[in-house]
Design an enzyme around this catalytic site. Structure first.
Site, mmCIF file in Angstrom:
data_model
loop_
_atom_site.group_PDB
_atom_site.id
_atom_site.type_symbol
_atom_site.label_atom_id
_atom_site.label_comp_id
_atom_site.label_asym_id
_atom_site.label_seq_id
_atom_site.Cartn_x
_atom_site.Cartn_y
_atom_site.Cartn_z
ATOM 1 N N LYS A 74 0.847 -1.200 0.000
ATOM 2 C CA LYS A 74 0.000 0.000 0.000
ATOM 3 C C LYS A 74 0.883 1.251 0.000
ATOM 4 C CE LYS A 74 -3.897 2.018 2.592
ATOM 5 N NZ LYS A 74 -4.787 1.850 3.766
ATOM 6 N N SER A 149 -9.728 1.793 2.943
ATOM 7 C CA SER A 149 -8.881 2.596 2.084
ATOM 8 C C SER A 149 -7.837 1.805 1.318
ATOM 9 C CB SER A 149 -8.182 3.665 2.926
ATOM 10 O OG SER A 149 -7.283 3.072 3.837
ATOM 11 N N SER A 173 -9.867 -0.589 7.031
ATOM 12 C CA SER A 173 -9.310 -0.402 5.688
ATOM 13 C C SER A 173 -8.685 -1.616 5.036
ATOM 14 C CB SER A 173 -8.278 0.723 5.700
ATOM 15 O OG SER A 173 -8.953 1.942 5.549
HETATM 16 N N1 GLN Z 1 -13.240 4.241 6.847
HETATM 17 C C1 GLN Z 1 -12.460 4.614 7.993
HETATM 18 C C2 GLN Z 1 -11.982 6.037 7.866
HETATM 19 O O1 GLN Z 1 -12.212 6.615 6.858
HETATM 20 C C3 GLN Z 1 -11.296 3.672 8.166
HETATM 21 C C4 GLN Z 1 -10.182 3.934 7.266
HETATM 22 C C5 GLN Z 1 -8.948 3.121 7.582
HETATM 23 O O2 GLN Z 1 -9.028 2.068 8.213
HETATM 24 N N2 GLN Z 1 -7.792 3.668 7.205
HETATM 25 O O3 GLN Z 1 -11.402 6.573 8.766
#
Ligand code: GLN
Length: 473
Positions: A74, A149, A173
């Protein structure tokens, strides 16, 4: 499909070359370019690393459990090769001088990073659509989100460009894109994997984890990155077991807790049915189902979005136009430089969260929001501990609905935030969790989440491996 462990053994014995694996991976990346899984590809470096590995294997050297295996990383996990953009314009040209500990360990285990995957900007989102580089596409159905994400890391595996990849999970994410793309995704216990070199979003919640087509692949990759690291004082000094040893142990006698708060209102019936069907199969094989209660669950999203944005507002203050990459050319003085660089470099979602985070930390509001959220966090941890007194693992759907249509985040952001309902509480409590596919509805996949006790990832791998075997049959 060959497992990663089998392929690595073949590279070690010379039956297959790492160079051929990397070449095939690069060709697949090229052929599936339209899915936008990668922000950058590190082709030359990967080929060179693969050739060196092949020579070492030919010379009889022991390469490690990931010998010659192409992996995707990532783009918020720094690599000395290539760029690390975090899906943001503000880091558009950023090159790290060093490898994150997780990457260093992958390489030490014989893996070959082939590219950096697409993601929501600074990991803020659940759909990967806030990426400054365009959203990755879900290979199962391009009209729905790939999840986020770590959407690019999921698409990279689902499209067959690599067998395994690294993602990060602050509130879901890894688990959400795994669910959307029909993969296994693991978020380990907070402290299990070093965060050194993971660009911080919300430091008390962030954790690096793995994606794979199978439980075994995800477990093997996770094993190679775990353990204490002198560069991260939140990494835990606990023994790392061989996760792959739990895979064949079956499900008999395992007690699975179903939180009553997670199977009611807001859960799409199709998702509920797919999860319940899988649980029935497990019960028939000797798993014990027990209803548990996590009463504080209903406050998890509110607490999460206060804590995560508060930490993000502090963490992202470092992008000031002086350090790292882009610098506004419009600025006339120092404060103008900060303001203009940040206005030009950050996207809308990131700005929204910095504003929210700054607000909840500001004097006068701190007690009402931030302190209150910390108290809820404590309650959530206590509730999980109580639930775990009567079960080995807790089960929930990974997401309350099937993957949403592309673009929804821009017209209906609340639905997207609510989609985090089953995943954020896990990060607030610092627990390990795994998402795995348990059913298909048309082209789409449904994910089920197992949550484990702290540092008991073995339980997750055991029940998930049994589920994989039973539900595929
Ligand atoms: N959807 C959550 C956020 O936007 C989690 C994102 C993540 O785990 N990086 O904060």
């Amino acid at each position: 499909m060959a497992t990663v462990a089998e392929t690595a053994r073949k590279v070690q014995s010379g039956e297959v070359t790492s160079e051929s694996l990397v070449k095939a991976s690069l060709a697949k990346i090229e052929a599936t370019k339209g899915l936008n899984a990668y922000i950058s590809v590190i082709a030359e470096e990967a080929l060179e690393r693969a050739r060196i590995l092949d020579k070492r294997a030919a010379g009889g050297e022991k390469l490690g459990p990931l010998a010659g295996i192409p992996v995707a990383v990532k783009d918020n996990i720094v690599t000395a090769q290539g760029k690390t953009t975090c899906g943001s314009k503000i880091l558009g040209q950023f090159r790290s001088p060093y490898d994150a500990t997780a990457v260093e360990r992958l390489i030490a285990a014989g893996a070959v990073p082939v590219g950096k995957t697409n993601m929501d900007e600074f990991a803020m989102g659940s759909t990967s659509e806030t990426s400054a580089y365009g959203a990755p596409r879900n290979p199962l159905d391009e009209s729905v989100i790939a999840g986020g994400s770590s959407g690019g890391s999921a698409v990279a595996v689902a499209a067959g460009t690599v067998a395994v990849s690294l993602g990060s999970d602050t509130g879901g994410s890894i688990r959400q894109p795994a669910s959307c793309c029909g993969l296994v995704g693991v978020k380990p216990t907070y402290g299990r994997v070093s965060r050194y070199g993971l660009v911080a979003y919300a430091s008390s919640l962030d954790q690096i984890g793995t994606f794979g087509n199978t439980v075994a692949d995800a477990a093997l990759l996770l094993n190679s990155i775990c353990g204490w690291d002198k560069h991260d004082n939140t990494s835990a000094q606990v023994v790392v077991p061989d996760f792959t040893a739990s895979l064949g142990k079956g499900i008999k006698g395992k007690v699975i807790g179903l939180p009553k708060e997670c199977f009611g209102v807001g859960l799409q019936p199709e998702v509920r049915n797919a999860v319940m069907k899988a649980l029935e199969i497990l019960e028939k094989e000797g798993a014990v189902m027990r209803e548990v209660s996590i009463p504080s669950f209903q406050y998890a999203i509110a607490a999460y979005y206060v804590i995560a944005t508060a930490e993000a507002s502090a963490n992202l203050s470092r992008y000031d136009g002086v350090r790292y990459t882009i610098r506004s050319k419009e600025a006339k003085d120092l404060f103008g430089l900060y303001a203009k660089t940040r206005s030009e470099g950050f996207g809308e979602e990131v700005k929204k969260r910095i504003l929210l985070g700054t607000y909840v930390l500001s004097s006068g509001f701190y007690d009402a929001y931030y302190m209150q959220a910390q108290k809820v966090r404590r309650l959530i941890t206590d509730d999980f501990n109580k639930a775990f007194a009567s079960c080995d693992v807790v089960v929930t759907p990974t997401m309350p609905t099937l993957p949403q249509k592309v673009g929804g985040i821009f017209t209906d952001p609340m639905t997207q935030y609510l989609g985090d309902i089953y995943t954020v509480a896990v990060n607030l409590a610092g627990l390990p969790a795994l998402s795995q596919p348990v059913g298909r509805l048309g082209k789409l996949s449904v994910g089920m989440q197992f949550i484990g006790k702290a540092f008991q990832e073995e339980d997750l791998f055991q029940v998930a491996a049994a589920t994989e075997k039973l539900c595929a049959a």
